[in-house]
Design a protein around this motif. Structure first.
Motif, PDB file in Angstrom:
ATOM      1  N   GLU A 202     -79.201  -6.500  -7.232  1.00  0.00           N
ATOM      2  CA  GLU A 202     -78.558  -7.453  -6.325  1.00  0.00           C
ATOM      3  C   GLU A 202     -79.092  -7.250  -4.921  1.00  0.00           C
ATOM      4  N   GLN A 203     -79.671  -8.263  -4.336  1.00  0.00           N
ATOM      5  CA  GLN A 203     -80.116  -8.272  -2.949  1.00  0.00           C
ATOM      6  C   GLN A 203     -80.923  -7.026  -2.587  1.00  0.00           C
ATOM      7  N   GLY A 204     -81.917  -6.695  -3.405  1.00  0.00           N
ATOM      8  CA  GLY A 204     -82.788  -5.571  -3.112  1.00  0.00           C
ATOM      9  C   GLY A 204     -82.231  -4.215  -3.495  1.00  0.00           C
ATOM     10  N   GLN A 205     -81.097  -4.202  -4.156  1.00  0.00           N
ATOM     11  CA  GLN A 205     -80.494  -2.938  -4.576  1.00  0.00           C
ATOM     12  C   GLN A 205     -80.385  -2.912  -6.097  1.00  0.00           C
TER      13      GLN A 205
ATOM     14  N   VAL B 233     -67.978   4.582 -14.154  1.00  0.00           N
ATOM     15  CA  VAL B 233     -68.549   5.509 -13.190  1.00  0.00           C
ATOM     16  C   VAL B 233     -69.900   4.947 -12.768  1.00  0.00           C
ATOM     17  N   GLN B 234     -70.099   4.778 -11.459  1.00  0.00           N
ATOM     18  CA  GLN B 234     -71.402   4.342 -10.962  1.00  0.00           C
ATOM     19  C   GLN B 234     -72.374   5.501 -11.114  1.00  0.00           C
ATOM     20  N   THR B 235     -73.565   5.223 -11.647  1.00  0.00           N
ATOM     21  CA  THR B 235     -74.557   6.265 -11.865  1.00  0.00           C
ATOM     22  C   THR B 235     -75.911   5.969 -11.228  1.00  0.00           C
ATOM     23  N   VAL B 236     -76.082   4.772 -10.701  1.00  0.00           N
ATOM     24  CA  VAL B 236     -77.351   4.421 -10.069  1.00  0.00           C
ATOM     25  C   VAL B 236     -77.074   3.635  -8.795  1.00  0.00           C
ATOM     26  N   TYR B 237     -77.716   4.066  -7.715  1.00  0.00           N
ATOM     27  CA  TYR B 237     -77.760   3.275  -6.492  1.00  0.00           C
ATOM     28  C   TYR B 237     -79.144   3.494  -5.906  1.00  0.00           C
ATOM     29  N   ASP B 238     -79.904   2.414  -5.750  1.00  0.00           N
ATOM     30  CA  ASP B 238     -81.283   2.512  -5.276  1.00  0.00           C
ATOM     31  C   ASP B 238     -81.555   1.322  -4.365  1.00  0.00           C
TER      32      ASP B 238
ATOM     33  N   TYR C 176     -60.584   6.756 -16.162  1.00  0.00           N
ATOM     34  CA  TYR C 176     -61.304   7.833 -15.492  1.00  0.00           C
ATOM     35  C   TYR C 176     -61.439   7.453 -14.025  1.00  0.00           C
ATOM     36  N   VAL C 177     -61.148   8.415 -13.136  1.00  0.00           N
ATOM     37  CA  VAL C 177     -61.161   8.148 -11.701  1.00  0.00           C
ATOM     38  C   VAL C 177     -62.083   9.147 -11.006  1.00  0.00           C
ATOM     39  N   PRO C 178     -63.188   8.658 -10.394  1.00  0.00           N
ATOM     40  CA  PRO C 178     -64.079   9.561  -9.674  1.00  0.00           C
ATOM     41  C   PRO C 178     -63.375  10.189  -8.461  1.00  0.00           C
ATOM     42  N   PRO C 179     -63.762  11.418  -8.087  1.00  0.00           N
ATOM     43  CA  PRO C 179     -63.150  12.047  -6.913  1.00  0.00           C
ATOM     44  C   PRO C 179     -63.558  11.318  -5.635  1.00  0.00           C
ATOM     45  N   LYS C 180     -62.811  11.518  -4.584  1.00  0.00           N
ATOM     46  CA  LYS C 180     -63.054  10.813  -3.310  1.00  0.00           C
ATOM     47  C   LYS C 180     -64.448  11.095  -2.729  1.00  0.00           C
ATOM     48  N   ASP C 181     -64.999  12.286  -3.015  1.00  0.00           N
ATOM     49  CA  ASP C 181     -66.315  12.628  -2.451  1.00  0.00           C
ATOM     50  C   ASP C 181     -67.480  12.228  -3.367  1.00  0.00           C
ATOM     51  N   TYR C 182     -67.200  11.481  -4.410  1.00  0.00           N
ATOM     52  CA  TYR C 182     -68.282  11.054  -5.311  1.00  0.00           C
ATOM     53  C   TYR C 182     -69.205  10.116  -4.546  1.00  0.00           C
ATOM     54  N   PRO C 183     -70.527  10.423  -4.512  1.00  0.00           N
ATOM     55  CA  PRO C 183     -71.426   9.705  -3.595  1.00  0.00           C
ATOM     56  C   PRO C 183     -71.939   8.346  -4.059  1.00  0.00           C
ATOM     57  N   ILE C 184     -71.871   8.022  -5.344  1.00  0.00           N
ATOM     58  CA  ILE C 184     -72.461   6.756  -5.803  1.00  0.00           C
ATOM     59  C   ILE C 184     -71.343   5.723  -5.916  1.00  0.00           C
ATOM     60  N   VAL C 185     -71.333   4.824  -4.961  1.00  0.00           N
ATOM     61  CA  VAL C 185     -70.347   3.749  -4.961  1.00  0.00           C
ATOM     62  C   VAL C 185     -71.084   2.435  -4.814  1.00  0.00           C
ATOM     63  N   GLU C 186     -70.498   1.402  -5.361  1.00  0.00           N
ATOM     64  CA  GLU C 186     -71.124   0.074  -5.335  1.00  0.00           C
ATOM     65  C   GLU C 186     -70.981  -0.544  -3.978  1.00  0.00           C
TER      66      GLU C 186
ATOM     67  N   GLN D  10     -63.934  -9.542 -25.909  1.00  0.00           N
ATOM     68  CA  GLN D  10     -64.408 -10.148 -24.680  1.00  0.00           C
ATOM     69  C   GLN D  10     -64.599  -9.156 -23.554  1.00  0.00           C
ATOM     70  N   ALA D  11     -65.297  -8.064 -23.798  1.00  0.00           N
ATOM     71  CA  ALA D  11     -65.631  -7.133 -22.733  1.00  0.00           C
ATOM     72  C   ALA D  11     -66.827  -7.705 -21.989  1.00  0.00           C
ATOM     73  N   GLU D  12     -66.692  -7.874 -20.695  1.00  0.00           N
ATOM     74  CA  GLU D  12     -67.735  -8.497 -19.898  1.00  0.00           C
ATOM     75  C   GLU D  12     -68.815  -7.484 -19.544  1.00  0.00           C
ATOM     76  N   VAL D  13     -70.066  -7.893 -19.670  1.00  0.00           N
ATOM     77  CA  VAL D  13     -71.207  -7.064 -19.317  1.00  0.00           C
ATOM     78  C   VAL D  13     -72.165  -7.899 -18.477  1.00  0.00           C
ATOM     79  N   PRO D  14     -73.093  -7.242 -17.748  1.00  0.00           N
ATOM     80  CA  PRO D  14     -74.047  -8.012 -16.937  1.00  0.00           C
ATOM     81  C   PRO D  14     -74.998  -8.827 -17.809  1.00  0.00           C
TER      82      PRO D  14
END
Length: 155
Positions: free
Chosen positions: A52-55, A76-81, A145-155, A22-26
């Motif tokens: 979501e909402q234009g993103q 890890v977030q890899t896309v933000y547009d 896995y934990v992204p560093p604090k300066d990782y720029p792609i966040v949800e 039961q791994a949830e996916v979009p």
């Protein structure tokens, strides 16, 4: 929902040693691959994308076999547009469009958990960025896995 299982050969047959049903996916069908995440750690890399909402947002989730169980090992977030949400008549164009490419870093073949390397490129607030690499370490304390604090792609 997706199911994952790992098997090993035993007496000419295959024995299930770990499973998760039961791994949830979009909503859309994710892409996945079986990967080595450490010297004796194997699992799945599952890419997820959503609008979501234009993103447009997306990322990579990792699941691994540990102690005969399938465990969530973080994402890890890899896309933000947000270009679809940008107003064409705006005097200042502050769009952000970032993409990251994730690779498992097997430089230290004996590491219990291999780090991830994410190369991020794109533009932020309308300014083009030079590609930059980020190392994402596995935190034994958090079990992910934990992204560093300066990782720029966040949800």
């Amino acid at each position: 929902m997706v199911g994952m299982f790992a098997v090993k050969p035993e007496n000419g047959e295959y024995k299930v040693i770990a499973q998760a049903q039961q791994a949830e996916v979009p909503d859309d069908t994710p892409e996945g691959a079986f990967v080595q995440l450490g010297k004796n750690v194997y699992g799945w890399k599952i890419e997820k994308n959503a609008s979501e909402q234009g993103q447009n947002i997306g990322g990579v989730a990792f699941y691994g076999v540990q102690n005969d169980q399938v465990k969530d090992m973080g994402s890890v977030q890899t896309v933000y547009d947000d270009t679809a949400a940008a107003e064409p008549d705006a005097k200042v164009n502050r769009i952000t469009k970032l993409e990251g490419k994730v690779e498992v870093d097997k430089t230290d073949e004996n590491a219990e958990h291999y780090p991830l390397t994410v190369t991020v490129s794109g533009e932020m607030d309308g300014k083009k960025l030079s590609p930059r690499k980020y190392a994402i370490q596995f935190s034994a304390q958090q079990g992910q896995y934990v992204p560093p604090k300066d990782y720029p792609i966040v949800e």
